[in-house]
Design a protein around this motif. Structure first.
Motif, short mmCIF file in Angstrom:
data_model
loop_
_atom_site.label_atom_id
_atom_site.label_comp_id
_atom_site.label_asym_id
_atom_site.label_seq_id
_atom_site.Cartn_x
_atom_site.Cartn_y
_atom_site.Cartn_z
N PHE A 112 0.80 -7.59 6.48
CA PHE A 112 0.26 -7.87 5.15
C PHE A 112 -0.09 -9.36 5.01
O PHE A 112 0.39 -10.19 5.79
CB PHE A 112 1.31 -7.51 4.08
N GLU A 142 -2.95 -1.63 8.39
CA GLU A 142 -3.09 -2.44 7.17
C GLU A 142 -2.82 -3.90 7.53
O GLU A 142 -1.70 -4.31 7.82
CB GLU A 142 -2.20 -2.03 5.98
N HIS A 147 -7.45 -1.91 5.10
CA HIS A 147 -6.60 -0.76 5.45
C HIS A 147 -7.53 0.39 5.84
O HIS A 147 -7.68 1.38 5.11
CB HIS A 147 -5.70 -0.39 4.27
N LYS A 178 4.42 -6.34 -9.26
CA LYS A 178 4.49 -7.16 -8.04
C LYS A 178 3.07 -7.55 -7.65
O LYS A 178 2.14 -6.79 -7.88
CB LYS A 178 5.06 -6.29 -6.90
N LEU A 180 0.23 -7.48 -5.32
CA LEU A 180 -0.13 -6.62 -4.18
C LEU A 180 -1.43 -7.11 -3.53
O LEU A 180 -2.27 -7.72 -4.18
CB LEU A 180 -0.29 -5.17 -4.63
N PRO A 181 -1.59 -6.78 -2.25
CA PRO A 181 -2.80 -7.18 -1.52
C PRO A 181 -4.07 -6.50 -2.04
O PRO A 181 -4.00 -5.51 -2.77
CB PRO A 181 -2.51 -6.70 -0.09
N VAL A 184 -6.25 -2.40 0.37
CA VAL A 184 -6.60 -1.00 0.09
C VAL A 184 -7.90 -0.90 -0.72
O VAL A 184 -8.84 -0.20 -0.31
CB VAL A 184 -5.42 -0.26 -0.60
N LYS A 236 -5.59 1.90 -8.32
CA LYS A 236 -4.86 0.98 -7.43
C LYS A 236 -4.68 -0.35 -8.14
O LYS A 236 -5.59 -0.82 -8.80
CB LYS A 236 -5.65 0.76 -6.12
N CYS A 272 -3.30 5.74 -2.87
CA CYS A 272 -2.86 5.70 -1.46
C CYS A 272 -1.36 5.92 -1.30
O CYS A 272 -0.90 6.27 -0.22
CB CYS A 272 -3.25 4.36 -0.85
N LEU A 273 -0.58 5.69 -2.37
CA LEU A 273 0.89 5.71 -2.35
C LEU A 273 1.42 4.57 -1.47
O LEU A 273 0.74 4.19 -0.54
CB LEU A 273 1.44 7.06 -1.88
N PRO A 274 2.57 4.00 -1.76
CA PRO A 274 3.52 4.42 -2.80
C PRO A 274 3.02 4.00 -4.18
O PRO A 274 2.34 3.00 -4.32
CB PRO A 274 4.78 3.62 -2.44
C1 AN0 Z 1 0.90 -1.99 -0.36
C2 AN0 Z 1 -0.47 -2.49 -0.85
O1 AN0 Z 1 -0.76 -2.38 -2.02
O2 AN0 Z 1 -1.26 -2.98 -0.02
C3 AN0 Z 1 0.73 -0.88 0.63
C4 AN0 Z 1 -0.12 0.26 0.18
C5 AN0 Z 1 -0.43 1.23 1.26
N1 AN0 Z 1 1.66 -1.51 -1.49
C6 AN0 Z 1 2.81 -2.03 -1.87
O3 AN0 Z 1 3.26 -3.02 -1.33
C7 AN0 Z 1 3.53 -1.37 -3.00
#
Ligand code: AN0
Ligand code: CP
Length: 314
Positions: A112, A142, A147, A178, A180-181, A184, A236, A272-274
């Motif tokens: 990441f 990823e 990703h 949080k 997040l990147p 995705v 997302k 994409c989860l989580p």
């Molecule tokens: C990561 C993201 O958003 O890139 C991984 C997703 C597949 N998600 C988190 O860290 C919750």
């Protein structure tokens, strides 16, 4: 396919999706192709789907798999050239990548972004240094900005569930607690640009993705307007690209961006989860039959399998 680090490694997307669907129907049809070949999967970050689906994909092809949690189990890697390594890094990527290449036939990497150093993240220094120094193909599980396995699974899912030739697909930003990147949404947007869909993105001001990557894609500020007549809504969260890696407002301010049953209408829901329930999307959506998240996660196996198949095919 010589590697799969971003979508530009795909030469014929339509054919790739069809081949993935064929593998889904008959997962063991190439069970001897990967015999005596090894996939080494290196994780610098947590994972559930990527780890389990990619391992399963490799095993469906008859490959052996080694999984390594890099941060806890391996020596801390140095990526800079010419550094005097008298700090906390113990091993240089130059040796590590060449050594791993002798034990494996494909290296898969999850790494990441820092979300603090935009230039460094955009250089994709982890995955690109593996590509540079490994002597075998590299698979992106990823990276800082992409990703591509997720995006391929998403495209397979849309092609399975669409009920019209050119569905309307909306990428809708959601709040999160949080940072997040952007990996995705970057890859999803890039994938939708390659597919025959009517695609737009909706996000609040300050959360526009890298304009280089969204060139030619409509960005609509008003979420309700964007969602009108949507067939697929891909929800997302991502942190700000402009104010790099930041969450611009507290959750309370943006909680009107949470996906609800009412906003979704009759569209299919994708993620994409989580996913954080009742932050990104309300329970009612995830628990409805409009949610595709489970079949979408299932397609991660066949996305990985078709890519691995092409990589190891002579
Ligand atoms: C990561 C993201 O958003 O890139 C991984 C997703 C597949 N998600 C988190 O860290 C919750
Ligand atoms: N969607 C996805 O990549 O999930 P993991 O982070 O659990 O692998």
């Amino acid at each position: 396919m010589k590697k799969y680090t971003d979508l530009t490694d795909i030469s014929n997307l339509e054919a790739l999706i069809e081949e993935a669907k064929a593998l889904k129907k008959d997962p063991f049809s190439f069970e001897n192709l990967g015999k005596r070949k090894r996939l080494v999967m290196l994780f610098f970050n947590s994972s559930l789907r990527t780890r389990l689906s990619t391992e399963k994909a490799a095993q469906n092809l008859g490959m052996d798999v080694t999984v390594m949690n890099f941060n806890s189990d391996a020596w801390k890697l140095e990526f800079e050239d010419g550094t005097v390594m008298n700090g906390d890094t113990s091993e240089h990527i130059k040796e590590a990548a060449q050594v791993i290449s002798q034990y494996a036939d494909v290296i898969a990497v999850r790494a990441f972004p820092t979300l603090t150093d935009k230039k460094k993240d955009e250089s994709e220094y982890v995955i690109n240094n593996f590509v540079k120094y490994a002597t075998i193909p590299v698979l992106n599980m990823e990276s800082a900005t992409a990703h591509p396995l997720q995006a391929l699974a998403d495209a397979i899912t849309i092609s399975e569930f669409k009920t019209k030739d050119r569905p309307k697909v909306v990428l809708s930003w959601a709040p999160h607690t949080k940072a997040l990147p952007q990996a995705v949404p970057n890859s999803f947007a890039a994938m939708m640009q390659l597919c025959d869909v009517d695609f737009c993105i909706t996000n609040p001001e300050g959360y526009d993705l890298n304009p280089e990557l969204t060139k030619g894609t409509k960005i609509i500020r008003n979420q309700k307007e964007a969602l009108q007549d949507a067939d697929f809504v891909y929800v997302k969260n991502w942190s700000s690209y402009t104010n790099y890696g930041e969450i611009l407002n507290p959750f309370e301010t943006n909680k009107n961006w949470t996906m609800t049953q009412e906003k979704l209408g009759v569209a299919k829901f994708m993620h994409c989860l989580p996913v954080r329930r009742n932050v990104v999307v309300e329970d009612a959506v995830l628990d409805s039959n409009q949610s595709l998240v489970i079949p979408q996660a299932n397609n991660r196996t066949f996305a990985a399998q078709v890519v691995l198949k092409q990589i190891i095919s002579p």
